[in-house]
Design an enzyme around this catalytic site. Sequence first.
Site, PDB file in Angstrom:
ATOM      1  N   ASP A  68      51.629  32.503  38.212  1.00  8.42           N
ATOM      2  CA  ASP A  68      51.097  33.324  39.297  1.00  8.42           C
ATOM      3  C   ASP A  68      50.316  34.450  38.646  1.00  8.42           C
ATOM      4  O   ASP A  68      50.830  35.166  37.781  1.00  8.42           O
ATOM      5  CB  ASP A  68      52.193  33.883  40.211  1.00  8.42           C
ATOM      6  CG  ASP A  68      51.572  34.440  41.485  1.00  8.42           C
ATOM      7  OD1 ASP A  68      50.883  33.671  42.183  1.00  8.42           O
ATOM      8  OD2 ASP A  68      51.729  35.633  41.777  1.00  8.42           O
ATOM      9  N   GLY A 152      37.078  32.191  39.298  1.00  9.55           N
ATOM     10  CA  GLY A 152      37.567  33.359  40.028  1.00  9.55           C
ATOM     11  C   GLY A 152      36.808  34.648  39.725  1.00  9.55           C
ATOM     12  O   GLY A 152      35.577  34.727  39.846  1.00  9.55           O
ATOM     13  N   TYR A 153      37.557  35.649  39.298  1.00 10.96           N
ATOM     14  CA  TYR A 153      36.991  36.981  39.070  1.00 10.96           C
ATOM     15  C   TYR A 153      36.410  37.164  37.664  1.00 10.96           C
ATOM     16  O   TYR A 153      36.015  38.274  37.300  1.00 10.96           O
ATOM     17  CB  TYR A 153      38.072  38.045  39.328  1.00 10.96           C
ATOM     18  CG  TYR A 153      38.624  38.018  40.739  1.00 10.96           C
ATOM     19  CD1 TYR A 153      37.877  38.511  41.809  1.00 10.96           C
ATOM     20  CD2 TYR A 153      39.882  37.493  41.012  1.00 10.96           C
ATOM     21  CE1 TYR A 153      38.374  38.471  43.111  1.00 10.96           C
ATOM     22  CE2 TYR A 153      40.394  37.451  42.309  1.00 10.96           C
ATOM     23  CZ  TYR A 153      39.627  37.943  43.347  1.00 10.96           C
ATOM     24  OH  TYR A 153      40.114  37.899  44.636  1.00 10.96           O
ATOM     25  N   HIS A 179      45.267  37.014  29.605  1.00 11.65           N
ATOM     26  CA  HIS A 179      46.593  37.090  30.225  1.00 11.65           C
ATOM     27  C   HIS A 179      47.283  35.725  30.166  1.00 11.65           C
ATOM     28  O   HIS A 179      48.429  35.610  29.765  1.00 11.65           O
ATOM     29  CB  HIS A 179      46.430  37.577  31.666  1.00 11.65           C
ATOM     30  CG  HIS A 179      45.404  36.816  32.474  1.00 11.65           C
ATOM     31  ND1 HIS A 179      44.174  36.471  31.976  1.00 11.65           N
ATOM     32  CD2 HIS A 179      45.451  36.299  33.733  1.00 11.65           C
ATOM     33  CE1 HIS A 179      43.512  35.797  32.892  1.00 11.65           C
ATOM     34  NE2 HIS A 179      44.254  35.668  33.964  1.00 11.65           N
TER      35      HIS A 179
HETATM   36  P1  ITT Z   1      48.104  27.912  42.272  1.00 11.13           P
HETATM   37  O1  ITT Z   1      48.921  28.867  43.139  1.00 11.13           O
HETATM   38  O2  ITT Z   1      48.100  26.524  42.793  1.00 11.13           O
HETATM   39  O3  ITT Z   1      48.490  28.002  40.823  1.00 11.13           O
HETATM   40  P2  ITT Z   1      45.885  29.709  42.846  1.00 11.13           P
HETATM   41  O4  ITT Z   1      44.444  29.688  42.443  1.00 11.13           O
HETATM   42  O5  ITT Z   1      46.195  29.897  44.309  1.00 11.13           O
HETATM   43  O6  ITT Z   1      46.559  28.356  42.304  1.00 11.13           O
HETATM   44  P3  ITT Z   1      47.299  32.170  42.241  1.00 11.13           P
HETATM   45  O7  ITT Z   1      48.060  32.177  43.518  1.00 11.13           O
HETATM   46  O8  ITT Z   1      48.037  32.491  40.969  1.00 11.13           O
HETATM   47  O9  ITT Z   1      46.613  30.768  41.957  1.00 11.13           O
HETATM   48  O10 ITT Z   1      46.067  33.135  42.419  1.00 11.13           O
HETATM   49  C1  ITT Z   1      45.443  33.633  41.312  1.00 11.13           C
HETATM   50  C2  ITT Z   1      44.040  34.061  41.664  1.00 11.13           C
HETATM   51  O11 ITT Z   1      43.735  35.170  40.779  1.00 11.13           O
HETATM   52  C3  ITT Z   1      43.053  32.968  41.318  1.00 11.13           C
HETATM   53  O12 ITT Z   1      42.746  32.163  42.417  1.00 11.13           O
HETATM   54  C4  ITT Z   1      41.865  33.772  40.812  1.00 11.13           C
HETATM   55  O13 ITT Z   1      41.122  34.211  41.883  1.00 11.13           O
HETATM   56  C5  ITT Z   1      42.499  34.990  40.168  1.00 11.13           C
HETATM   57  N1  ITT Z   1      42.649  34.740  38.732  1.00 11.13           N
HETATM   58  C6  ITT Z   1      43.812  34.452  38.070  1.00 11.13           C
HETATM   59  N2  ITT Z   1      43.570  34.202  36.773  1.00 11.13           N
HETATM   60  C7  ITT Z   1      42.240  34.327  36.604  1.00 11.13           C
HETATM   61  C8  ITT Z   1      41.395  34.162  35.509  1.00 11.13           C
HETATM   62  O14 ITT Z   1      41.857  33.763  34.326  1.00 11.13           O
HETATM   63  N3  ITT Z   1      40.096  34.359  35.677  1.00 11.13           N
HETATM   64  C9  ITT Z   1      39.605  34.715  36.879  1.00 11.13           C
HETATM   65  N4  ITT Z   1      40.329  34.863  37.982  1.00 11.13           N
HETATM   66  C10 ITT Z   1      41.658  34.681  37.853  1.00 11.13           C
END
Ligand code: ITT
Length: 198
Positions: A68, A152-153, A179
């Site tokens: 997460d 993502g970001y 991270h």
């Molecule tokens: P799962 O729950 O199925 O693992 P998810 O994409 O919904 O997939 P999260 O609930 O952990 O995952 O949400 C994490 C969000 O944070 C992810 O969708 C990205 O927008 C952001 N994020 C996390 N790690 C990142 C990274 O390495 N680079 C860029 N954005 C990241």
Amino acid sequence: MKKIIFATKNMDKMKEIRAKLPDYNVVSMEEAGIDIDVDENGLTFEENAVIKAEAIMKLCGEVVVADDSGLEIDYLNKAPGVLSARFLGHDTSYDYKNAKILEMLNGVPDEKRTARFVCAMAVASPHGKTQVVRGTIEGIIGHSADGSNGFGYDPIFYVPELGKTTAQLSMEEKNKISHRGKALDMVRRILNEDTCIE
Ligand code: ITT
């Protein structure tokens, strides 16, 4: 090869995870035939990682790792934080989300643009107690979205020491400092030393 199930539906995460655990057979939920949505209702990254890993472990009876993660922006009181995936709507494009964040920080000087990516990873095993670790990377929110690697970001997360966003790094470069890369190093140690995998 030892098998683990990685409880994510995010294929970009899967790529980073597989690159860091080449000596494991990392099976995605889809490959394991598991298609459920786990309610991520925890208040912290750690709680959500544990909720996901344990829910899937109870379903399949195998060792499960869950991630997460999210972005904390200090100027926005650590938002979007645990709501990173849901921020401005789960299905909203990251081009839009990133543009919106840049707009919210318009005119804010660099010293107030501090931010970090956080990744909590939980290892749940039918043979032992669930363990959870946290990896972080510090940076600042850039002034434009730059780079097309990652997800993502990444395009707005600028790492001052490198003069680049994490979207301008190769996956290998990102995995060394990110991270998720740091959390995976800790998870690998747990998997290697532990009796959680038979
Ligand atoms: P799962 O729950 O199925 O693992 P998810 O994409 O919904 O997939 P999260 O609930 O952990 O995952 O949400 C994490 C969000 O944070 C992810 O969708 C990205 O927008 C952001 N994020 C996390 N790690 C990142 C990274 O390495 N680079 C860029 N954005 C990241």
